[in-house]
Structure formats: C-alpha cells, structure tokens
Enzyme design. Sequence first.
Site, PDB file in Angstrom:
ATOM      1  N   MET A  41      11.780  24.454   1.270  1.00  0.00           N
ATOM      2  CA  MET A  41      10.896  23.640   0.428  1.00  0.00           C
ATOM      3  C   MET A  41      11.687  22.761  -0.542  1.00  0.00           C
ATOM      4  O   MET A  41      11.392  21.582  -0.718  1.00  0.00           O
ATOM      5  CB  MET A  41       9.944  24.557  -0.356  1.00  0.00           C
ATOM      6  CG  MET A  41       8.867  23.820  -1.103  1.00  0.00           C
ATOM      7  SD  MET A  41       7.818  24.930  -2.050  1.00  0.00           S
ATOM      8  CE  MET A  41       6.942  25.800  -0.770  1.00  0.00           C
TER       9      MET A  41
ATOM     10  N   TYR B 230      16.243  30.204   6.287  1.00  0.00           N
ATOM     11  CA  TYR B 230      15.053  30.902   6.796  1.00  0.00           C
ATOM     12  C   TYR B 230      15.105  31.045   8.315  1.00  0.00           C
ATOM     13  O   TYR B 230      15.412  30.089   9.034  1.00  0.00           O
ATOM     14  CB  TYR B 230      13.791  30.091   6.482  1.00  0.00           C
ATOM     15  CG  TYR B 230      13.268  30.285   5.078  1.00  0.00           C
ATOM     16  CD1 TYR B 230      12.802  31.521   4.658  1.00  0.00           C
ATOM     17  CD2 TYR B 230      13.225  29.216   4.206  1.00  0.00           C
ATOM     18  CE1 TYR B 230      12.304  31.690   3.367  1.00  0.00           C
ATOM     19  CE2 TYR B 230      12.729  29.364   2.916  1.00  0.00           C
ATOM     20  CZ  TYR B 230      12.272  30.616   2.502  1.00  0.00           C
ATOM     21  OH  TYR B 230      11.781  30.775   1.240  1.00  0.00           O
TER      22      TYR B 230
ATOM     23  N   ARG C 296      -9.596   0.594  15.408  1.00  0.00           N
ATOM     24  CA  ARG C 296      -9.579   1.413  14.197  1.00  0.00           C
ATOM     25  C   ARG C 296     -10.712   0.987  13.273  1.00  0.00           C
ATOM     26  O   ARG C 296     -11.705   1.677  13.156  1.00  0.00           O
ATOM     27  CB  ARG C 296      -8.202   1.272  13.530  1.00  0.00           C
ATOM     28  CG  ARG C 296      -7.951   2.215  12.397  1.00  0.00           C
ATOM     29  CD  ARG C 296      -6.522   2.160  11.919  1.00  0.00           C
ATOM     30  NE  ARG C 296      -6.144   0.847  11.414  1.00  0.00           N
ATOM     31  CZ  ARG C 296      -4.955   0.576  10.844  1.00  0.00           C
ATOM     32  NH1 ARG C 296      -4.043   1.527  10.744  1.00  0.00           N
ATOM     33  NH2 ARG C 296      -4.673  -0.633  10.403  1.00  0.00           N
TER      34      ARG C 296
ATOM     35  N   LYS D 147       0.843  -1.199   0.000  1.00  0.00           N
ATOM     36  CA  LYS D 147       0.000   0.000   0.000  1.00  0.00           C
ATOM     37  C   LYS D 147       0.874   1.244   0.000  1.00  0.00           C
ATOM     38  O   LYS D 147       2.089   1.151   0.211  1.00  0.00           O
ATOM     39  CB  LYS D 147      -0.950  -0.018   1.202  1.00  0.00           C
ATOM     40  CG  LYS D 147      -0.279  -0.033   2.551  1.00  0.00           C
ATOM     41  CD  LYS D 147      -1.297  -0.379   3.639  1.00  0.00           C
ATOM     42  CE  LYS D 147      -0.613  -0.481   4.971  1.00  0.00           C
ATOM     43  NZ  LYS D 147      -1.140   0.382   5.991  1.00  0.00           N
TER      44      LYS D 147
HETATM   45  C1  LIG Z   1      -3.728  -4.293   8.103  1.00  0.00           C
HETATM   46  C2  LIG Z   1      -2.248  -4.183   7.930  1.00  0.00           C
HETATM   47  N1  LIG Z   1      -1.513  -5.326   7.841  1.00  0.00           N
HETATM   48  C3  LIG Z   1      -0.167  -5.289   7.696  1.00  0.00           C
HETATM   49  C4  LIG Z   1       0.528  -4.089   7.648  1.00  0.00           C
HETATM   50  C5  LIG Z   1       2.026  -4.103   7.516  1.00  0.00           C
HETATM   51  O1  LIG Z   1       2.635  -3.658   8.695  1.00  0.00           O
HETATM   52  P1  LIG Z   1       4.213  -3.548   8.871  1.00  0.00           P
HETATM   53  O2  LIG Z   1       4.669  -2.544   7.868  1.00  0.00           O
HETATM   54  O3  LIG Z   1       4.395  -3.065  10.261  1.00  0.00           O
HETATM   55  O4  LIG Z   1       4.800  -4.897   8.629  1.00  0.00           O
HETATM   56  C6  LIG Z   1      -0.191  -2.894   7.760  1.00  0.00           C
HETATM   57  C7  LIG Z   1       0.526  -1.628   7.746  1.00  0.00           C
HETATM   58  O5  LIG Z   1       0.243  -0.666   8.377  1.00  0.00           O
HETATM   59  C8  LIG Z   1      -1.623  -2.939   7.904  1.00  0.00           C
HETATM   60  O6  LIG Z   1      -2.339  -1.824   8.016  1.00  0.00           O
END
Ligand SMILES: Cc1ncc(COP(=O)(O)O)c(C=O)c1O
Length: 366
Positions: free
Chosen positions: A303, A255, A136, A37
């Site tokens: 920046m 800055y 969550r 992701k």
């Molecule tokens: C549902 C879920 N599984 C697995 C992972 C992977 O976690 P990690 O990067 O700590 O191995 C994440 C990452 O946030 C997650 O949200």
Amino acid sequence: LKIFRPTWAEIDLGRIRRNASQFKRRTAPAKLMAVVKANGYGHGAVETARAAEKGGADWLGVSSVEEGIAIREAGLKLPVLILGSLYPFESFQEAAKRGLTVTVASPDAARALEEATGRHRFKLQCHLKLDTGMGRIGMSKSAALQALTALHSSERARVGGVYTHLACADSDEAATKEQLARFKEFCVEAGASFDLGLRHAANSIGALRYPEARWDLVRPGLALYGLVPGFEPAMSVKTKVVFVKNAAAGAPLGYGATFRTRRASRIATLPIGYADGLPRSLSNRGEVLVGGQRCPIVGSISMDMMLADVTELPSCHVGDEAVVLGEQGGERVTASDLAAWAGTIPYEIVTGISSRVPRRYLEDRP
Ligand SMILES: Cc1ncc(COP(=O)(O)O)c(C=O)c1O
C-alpha cells in the site's frame, strides 16, 4: 502541515505551455481546447489550465460541473466546455451561473435545457454531442437535428458548437474515417439550415494523424501532458530510499513472498505504493531509477512501500533519490513504460497518482 514523506510528483509547467503551443502550431488554424479533466490528468487542473492558456489555449475541457467550478473559482476566464453528459439536469443552471458551456448529449437533455432556460435568467451555452461510433454518449444524426431545431428556436439557449469523439484514433484508421465521414455528413446537412458554431471531433492523436478531423477546434489531453511522441512529458514521480538491506540468496521479499532473491542482494525500500497510485500489477515487473541506473522492482507493491533490487549499486544509501516516472542521469521511465509493465494505458498511470502525493510545480521561466 509540513510533509516529511519524501514522495512527490513534479510538474513542469513550461513543458505544458510548450506542448500547448506546439500543438496549436501543428493543428492551426484550429482553436485549441486544453482538456484538463480529472485534475488535469493528475497534473493539477488549475495549474495546467494556466500553463495551457499561456501556450495559446482558447478553451478548456472538463468532465463535470464541479471541475468547471474549480476552474472558475481559480479566476480563469477562458470558455469551458463540460464534456460529460450532465445529470441531474438541475446542474445546467449551476453551469450557466458559472459561465460554463454544457454538452447536450440526448433529446432528454435538450428538453431539460429548454425548460431550464424558461425558468431562469441565465443564458445557457451548449454544444451538441453526436455519437458517430464511440457508443458512449451522444445523439444520432436525426436526434441531433431535432435537438438543433428545438434549441435554435429557444430564446435563452445558444448552441455554440457541435462535436463528436473518436473511439479508435490510435488504433483503427477505417473506423476513424467512418466516424469522421458521419460527422461531416451531419455538419453538411445541419449546416445548410443552422449556424453550428464550433465543429470539433479530434483528441490528440486524432488531430495529429487526421488533418480532416481538426475542423474548427481540437481537444488534446494526452499531448498537452507530453504523453505523445514529440511532446515533452510534464510529470515526474520521485521518492527517496528510506531503508536498505543486504539479503542472502533465497530470501523472501514482501507480501506473499512472491519474490525470492536468486543471489546475495542489496534491496532498497521506497515509500510509494498502490495507495499513491502505483499499480499493484507492477509487482515483480518493471524498473525504477536509482543512481541513474535502472533497478528492477522486486516483490509485491504494497500500500505504502515497494522494493527495488539495487545490488548493482553498492553505493545506494538511505536518502538517495529514486525516480518512478521521469528521468535520472540520462535514463528515463515513461508513463508508457509503466503502462506496458502494468497492463494498462498511460492515461490511467497519470490520473491514478493519488492526492496523497504532493504536487510540486516547476515554474515556467520562458
Ligand atoms: C470528449 C473528449 N475529448 C478529448 C479528450 C482528450 O483526449 P486525449 O487525451 O486522447 O487527447 C478526451 C479524453 O478522454 C475526451 O473525453
């Protein structure tokens, strides 16, 4: 368009492949879901997914339908689980069309899934998400049992798995064991009446530290990218000195003049700033590597530029390579170093490297 600005991220695909295969070996016989992701934690989702597949990944994890579609459009065929709680629910159909597995994290989502399956030809694959203490997304045990009952009797939905997520795998053993106990209780109770498919709970640290968290599948992100000790960091961020000057003692830099030289100094300007994802909280904190030496960051990160004190490197010139993240001449700055200096976590460092920074891939030559 040719990119002249000498700031780039280097991604070593061989390291990602080896990290995946090492993780799989260490957590066998669990299947491996490579979590790609957020553009593969900034490393490139598609490239990472391909490298992880070579390393033995059985599944891919993404956060949204859009991320899943990008994986499918690149031609990857591995099963993909969307880890987020989808909304609007009409996205379920798009997910199904693309052969993506969705997470059902609420009774409403379970109902919407049944309705969606009633109206469409597509068979919807889903995994149910339990909240065992993360707070969550996810269902209580009783809500999940109800959803399971409803979805198992639906003709077109298939529950291919049940899972949960650990909140404190790296920080609190008692809380983690409590979460794992709740998940086990659910799996035992629900498993007596239903085929639960793949049961999974563990992120990188969870799977490495708690063998009982591995169940049928593990979901590493961090380890895949080499951001856990024992794995190889896959991302480097590099740039080149574009300007060098001698500054007298007492000269203000950057800055807000938040830094004044304490001695006659040599100061290098690097074309990387907070718009590239370098946190502004690194202002006057931490180091970059130039000429194989650690050089202090001085002044505010701006920046598009930052300054480094290269007084100890009289030979430093325009065009010299500087390493913000990674290795040079036996020295190393890790994502954990940057995170500690910036007051954040390594995840935020790597996912924050912005799209303005071109990714260069070091191809895997096994
Ligand atoms: C549902 C879920 N599984 C697995 C992972 C992977 O976690 P990690 O990067 O700590 O191995 C994440 C990452 O946030 C997650 O949200």
